[in-house]
Design an enzyme around this catalytic site. Structure first.
Site, PDB file in Angstrom:
ATOM      1  N   ASP A 201     -14.274   2.113  -5.184  1.00 28.36           N
ATOM      2  CA  ASP A 201     -13.325   1.591  -4.294  1.00 28.36           C
ATOM      3  C   ASP A 201     -13.419   0.291  -3.552  1.00 28.36           C
ATOM      4  O   ASP A 201     -14.548  -0.420  -3.670  1.00 28.36           O
ATOM      5  CB  ASP A 201     -13.362   2.587  -3.234  1.00 28.36           C
ATOM      6  CG  ASP A 201     -12.115   3.127  -2.473  1.00 28.36           C
ATOM      7  OD1 ASP A 201     -10.980   2.124  -2.767  1.00 28.36           O
ATOM      8  OD2 ASP A 201     -11.630   3.959  -1.887  1.00 28.36           O
TER       9      ASP A 201
ATOM     10  N   ASP B 225      -2.634   5.524  -3.421  1.00 35.55           N
ATOM     11  CA  ASP B 225      -2.911   6.469  -2.150  1.00 35.55           C
ATOM     12  C   ASP B 225      -1.763   7.192  -1.903  1.00 35.55           C
ATOM     13  O   ASP B 225      -2.142   8.242  -1.182  1.00 35.55           O
ATOM     14  CB  ASP B 225      -3.476   5.602  -0.980  1.00 35.55           C
ATOM     15  CG  ASP B 225      -5.020   5.354  -1.064  1.00 35.55           C
ATOM     16  OD1 ASP B 225      -5.789   5.686  -1.865  1.00 35.55           O
ATOM     17  OD2 ASP B 225      -5.579   4.578  -0.181  1.00 35.55           O
TER      18      ASP B 225
ATOM     19  N   TRP C  53       0.752  -1.228   0.102  1.00 38.22           N
ATOM     20  CA  TRP C  53      -0.023  -0.077   0.033  1.00 38.22           C
ATOM     21  C   TRP C  53       0.782   1.117  -0.078  1.00 38.22           C
ATOM     22  O   TRP C  53       1.935   1.279   0.736  1.00 38.22           O
ATOM     23  CB  TRP C  53      -1.016  -0.164   1.324  1.00 38.22           C
ATOM     24  CG  TRP C  53      -1.764   1.473   1.358  1.00 38.22           C
ATOM     25  CD1 TRP C  53      -2.856   1.583   0.342  1.00 38.22           C
ATOM     26  CD2 TRP C  53      -1.664   2.123   2.336  1.00 38.22           C
ATOM     27  NE1 TRP C  53      -3.209   2.978   1.078  1.00 38.22           N
ATOM     28  CE2 TRP C  53      -2.587   3.287   2.299  1.00 38.22           C
ATOM     29  CE3 TRP C  53      -0.764   2.521   3.649  1.00 38.22           C
ATOM     30  CZ2 TRP C  53      -2.748   4.280   3.167  1.00 38.22           C
ATOM     31  CZ3 TRP C  53      -1.084   3.565   4.343  1.00 38.22           C
ATOM     32  CH2 TRP C  53      -2.005   4.314   4.144  1.00 38.22           C
TER      33      TRP C  53
ATOM     34  N   CYS D 282     -10.593   1.557  -8.058  1.00 37.41           N
ATOM     35  CA  CYS D 282      -9.681   2.031  -7.072  1.00 37.41           C
ATOM     36  C   CYS D 282      -9.624   0.773  -5.919  1.00 37.41           C
ATOM     37  O   CYS D 282     -10.709   0.232  -5.782  1.00 37.41           O
ATOM     38  CB  CYS D 282     -10.160   3.276  -6.457  1.00 37.41           C
ATOM     39  SG  CYS D 282      -9.392   3.759  -4.828  1.00 37.41           S
TER      40      CYS D 282
ATOM     41  N   ASP E 122     -15.995  12.060  -2.447  1.00 35.88           N
ATOM     42  CA  ASP E 122     -15.372  10.874  -2.406  1.00 35.88           C
ATOM     43  C   ASP E 122     -16.206  10.454  -1.128  1.00 35.88           C
ATOM     44  O   ASP E 122     -17.275  10.782  -0.918  1.00 35.88           O
ATOM     45  CB  ASP E 122     -13.870  11.073  -1.999  1.00 35.88           C
ATOM     46  CG  ASP E 122     -13.244   9.983  -1.925  1.00 35.88           C
ATOM     47  OD1 ASP E 122     -13.061   9.027  -1.341  1.00 35.88           O
ATOM     48  OD2 ASP E 122     -12.505   9.749  -3.035  1.00 35.88           O
ATOM     49  N   ASP E 123     -15.342   9.412  -0.221  1.00 30.59           N
ATOM     50  CA  ASP E 123     -15.971   8.834   1.041  1.00 30.59           C
ATOM     51  C   ASP E 123     -16.590   9.770   1.964  1.00 30.59           C
ATOM     52  O   ASP E 123     -16.241  10.626   2.089  1.00 30.59           O
ATOM     53  CB  ASP E 123     -14.944   8.032   1.581  1.00 30.59           C
ATOM     54  CG  ASP E 123     -15.421   7.135   2.496  1.00 30.59           C
ATOM     55  OD1 ASP E 123     -16.464   6.775   2.958  1.00 30.59           O
ATOM     56  OD2 ASP E 123     -14.487   6.151   3.042  1.00 30.59           O
TER      57      ASP E 123
HETATM   58  C1  DGJ Z   1      -9.138   4.838  -0.508  1.00 32.53           C
HETATM   59  C2  DGJ Z   1      -8.973   5.397  -1.826  1.00 32.53           C
HETATM   60  O1  DGJ Z   1      -7.734   4.946  -2.404  1.00 32.53           O
HETATM   61  C3  DGJ Z   1      -8.937   6.919  -1.345  1.00 32.53           C
HETATM   62  O2  DGJ Z   1      -8.639   7.749  -2.689  1.00 32.53           O
HETATM   63  C4  DGJ Z   1     -10.350   7.236  -0.913  1.00 32.53           C
HETATM   64  O3  DGJ Z   1     -11.072   7.240  -1.706  1.00 32.53           O
HETATM   65  C5  DGJ Z   1     -10.485   6.549   0.579  1.00 32.53           C
HETATM   66  N1  DGJ Z   1     -10.166   5.236   0.195  1.00 32.53           N
HETATM   67  C6  DGJ Z   1     -11.657   6.856   0.855  1.00 32.53           C
HETATM   68  O4  DGJ Z   1     -12.127   5.957   2.012  1.00 32.53           O
END
Ligand code: DGJ
Length: 746
Positions: free
Chosen positions: A479, A549, A200, A527, A367-368
């Site tokens: 994601d 990320d 990661w 993603c 996003d989230d």
């Molecule tokens: C992981 C993604 O890679 C990020 O860009 C973001 O969307 C977060 N998750 C949100 O939880």
């Protein structure tokens, strides 16, 4: 017809202008491998390339004869046993437990074009004359089972794709225990193996080693293709480099558990297999049922690693990615994740969107954190309805407001997951992919939904569809933020458990397919905690993927450089983020951040409402620049010029499809004291043409006109202000320094 069958010698010759692939039906009826490599002129019989030898300890199938042995013969799709004790391409078990098989040639079909693989992503053709396909049907008469080995050769690309289908007609059924997509036996071991390894925020680093006896390879048993390894391997000759020598790339069009393995036997034969990882795999087939493997893609290059990569780029950009967005320049976006994380409301989002519009940004991505009661990562996954406390007019209201500002609206989902604190989990605890009778791991406080069950996929589909029907959503970021741990499908019997990992990924593909059919205008970006599912399977559904990320420009040089081994620039999500960076706390200039991010889909991911005016002005210029150049970058030919894995500096370039324009980016990590002179040798230009060279931003310089031959063979001096193309003054340099050159044919 570039696939010939020579009846007398029982040989198949697949060829195009660059490559040949030759198969021979062996004396025992099995499919032997003869040759794969640079194009050979056809001949009736290449049998001399099949090497037999008397080796006293080998097993021989023909009584009284001691030469023909599967122990050392190169084969197309080898089984274990019957003399071959290397790692097999497949393994199956019949009703009485016997795993002995004998698949012999039965028939073949040769046709123009290429078939789609049901339920699975695969490369395709747009017309039948783009490729030809050979289907080789092998049969084991005792167990009434057929093996269909399928080979497609593209006419204008040095590409062969393969897949295997098992068709069972045995009244008692059979169980597949292992089924690789393909196998390649090469006659020697003088190769280096390269893989893309990492973790990661450190994905797809280039790692190479000399082949050694025994088994080496990469794999994933995490349920996704993973941060750790990519479903890709390259074998290259030891003297090959970026632009010279032989390199063969192997890539699996699949997003789940995979195995990509190389075995060198004691006669120096190198066996490559790629396919679904056999761990926890067992697929029972009843009479009348079949099993289809994913596709394996083989790219041959005699023009080094760049040659291999450029073929992958062309194939994956134009004949794997699909839909409206395949050939379109990608919108410049802003994503609110690193700007706000979970801490936002409608007002904040609209403030960001308003500022983004002023800068020239085209798409706002939420996003989230917009759904259920999600303010942290511990709840609400699976509850795909808007959080009205944060967004009083829901997604529909917000999306319309963003659109009225003149931006498109994009939305984040994580369809495959849930939290214990969610309505979904409270209603359906048995939908978890976990053995509920035991302890099971969370990861980022979340659990995997059992996408092998159609009712689970249907439920998520209905929720997503409701939002997409009501709100003007132009983009989805899909994601997937955890790997599998205790895989068990609740409510299924013993004989189905071995199917779960593969069925899960088929469930993911199925949901993607339904959504892209129903909403063909939406641009999907895949993603998985950044780059844990950056694989060819995903590209079939989502033409771009969040690369990592890690948004730090310096780390991204390595990540994007490694990713470019297989994947086109148009597929790499790349954003300018804040400095100091949120993952590694490194400070980099806005120029360097943009110079890295240009070589991807390009966007911003930081709080632009808090930036000083001069940075906003610089961003406006960056955005205008990218709008002008994205065609060259995203559809051009990409060249790696200098590896960041071996040097303190790195460089790459893109040359437009029509050859009229090129962009070269140079990055230098540490400022050297009293540095040496450094030149970058450009590629892909016309040696006879003249080019106008300019440098942009940090210093806006016009260096005049140079010959393509000078830029490629004498090189461009990038060292410092006292030599060569001077440009940037010493005072403006320092660590994490970069330069971007625009090169235009005059
Ligand atoms: C992981 C993604 O890679 C990020 O860009 C973001 O969307 C977060 N998750 C949100 O939880």
């Amino acid at each position: 017809m570039p696939i010939l069958f020579h009846e007398k010698s029982q040989e198949f010759h697949l060829y195009n202008k660059d490559i040949s692939y030759i198969i021979k039906i062996l004396r025992n009826g099995q499919a032997g491998h003869v040759y794969y490599g640079k194009r050979l002129a056809d001949r009736e019989d290449f049998g001399y390339l099949v090497e037999y030898a008397r080796r006293d300890m080998a097993p021989y199938p023909f009584e009284g004869e001691s030469k023909f042995s599967l122990e050392h013969l190169r084969q197309e799709y080898p089984a274990f046993g019957s003399g071959d004790t290397r790692y097999p391409a497949f393994e199956m078990e019949r009703e009485d437990g016997s795993r002995v098989v004998d698949f012999k040639y039965k028939s073949h079909r040769i046709f123009g074009g290429k078939k789609a693989l049901e339920g699975l992503p695969a490369t395709y053709v747009e017309s039948e004359d783009e490729a030809d396909t050979l289907e080789l049907v092998l049969e084991d008469e005792l167990i009434h089972t057929e093996l269909i080995l399928s080979y497609t050769i593209y006419k204008d690309l040095p590409v062969i794709t393969r897949n295997t289908r098992f068709v069972c007609e045995h009244p008692e059924g059979i169980a597949l225990l292992n089924c690789m997509s393909g196998c390649l036996d090469l006659p020697d071991k003088e190769y280096e193996m390269t893989e893309l390894a990492g973790s990661w925020i450190r994905e797809r680093h280039v790692c190479s080693r000399e082949l050694a006896y025994g088994i080496q390879g990469v794999y994933s048993m995490r349920g996704c293709s993973s941060h750790q390894f990519n479903p890709f391997l390259m074998l290259k000759r030891k003297n090959a480099d970026e632009s010279r020598g032989e390199a063969i790339g192997f890539s699996l069009v699949y997003s789940g558990d995979f195995l990509a393995q190389v075995e060198v036997d004691n006669y120096d034969v190198t066996r490559v297999v790629l396919g679904i990882h056999p761990n926890e795999f067992r697929w029972e087939l009843k009479a009348g049922e079949s099993f289809q493997t994913p596709e394996m893609v083989m790219v041959y290059s005699d023009q080094g690693i760049n040659g291999m990569s450029q073929t992958f780029h062309k194939l994956y950009r134009t004949r794997l990615a699909r839909g409206k967005w395949r050939d379109k320049e990608r919108p410049i976006l802003i994503n609110n994740w690193e700007a706000t994380y979970f801490d936002f409301n409608e007002e904040k989002i609209l403030e960001l969107a308003g500022k983004a519009k002023e800068l020239g940004i085209e798409l706002f991505v939420l996003d989230d954190g917009w759904f259920g009661k999600r303010n942290l990562d511990n709840c609400s996954l699976g509850d795909w309805y808007p959080n009205l406390e944060k967004l009083p007019e829901g997604i529909t209201g917000l999306a319309k407001k963003v659109e009225s500002l003149g931006l498109k609206f994009g939305l984040w989902f994580e369809p495959e997951m849930t939290n214990k604190d969610s309505d979904l989990f409270r209603a359906h605890p048995d939908w978890l992919l976990a053995d509920l009778r035991r302890n099971y791991c969370h990861s980022r406080n979340q659990y995997v939904l059992d996408f092998s069950r159609p009712e689970v996929v249907d439920y998520i589909y209905e929720q997503m569809r409701k939002i997409l029907r009501e709100a003007p959503v132009s983009y989805i970021k899909w994601d997937m933020n955890r790997a599998f741990s205790e895989v068990f499908s609740n409510g299924r019997g013993r004989s189905d458990q071995g199917k779960v990992r593969h069925k899960y990924i088929l469930g993911v593909y199925g949901l993607y397919e339904r959504l892209i059919r129903e909403f063909p205008d939406i641009l999907f970006e895949s993603c998985a905690s950044g780059g844990a599912r950056f694989d060819p399977g995903m590209l079939y559904y989502a033409p771009q993927a969040w690369t990592s990320d890690n948004t730090d420009a310096v780390d991204r040089i390595k990540i994007q450089y490694g990713t470019s081994y297989v994947y086109p620039v148009s597929s790499m999500g790349s954003h300018v983020s804040a400095s100091p960076n949120h993952q590694v706390r490194r400070s980099t200039s806005l120029d360097t951040r943009a110079n890295v991010a240009y070589f991807g889909t390009f966007g911003y991911e930081l709080d632009i409402t808090k930036l000083p005016e001069e940075e906003l002005e610089a961003m406006k210029k960056q955005i205008a620049f990218m709008k002008e150049k994205r065609g060259t970058i995203q559809k051009g030919v990409f060249y790696r010029l200098k590896s960041p894995f071996e040097n303190n500096s790195s460089a790459w370039m893109a040359v437009s499809e029509d050859g009229k324009e090129a962009l070269m980016a140079y990055f230098r990590i540490m400022e050297p004291a009293n540095g040496k002179f450094e030149r970058i040798y450009l590629k892909g230009l016309d040696p006879a043409a003249k080019y106008h060279v300019q440098e942009t931003f940090g210093a806006e310089m016009d260096y005049g006109v140079f010959g393509g031959d000078e830029l490629m063979y004498a090189g461009m001096s990038v060292s410092d202000s006292s030599s060569g193309l001077a440009g940037v003054a010493w005072e403006q340099q320092g660590d994490n320094f970069s330069r971007l050159f625009c090169i235009r044919k005059v």
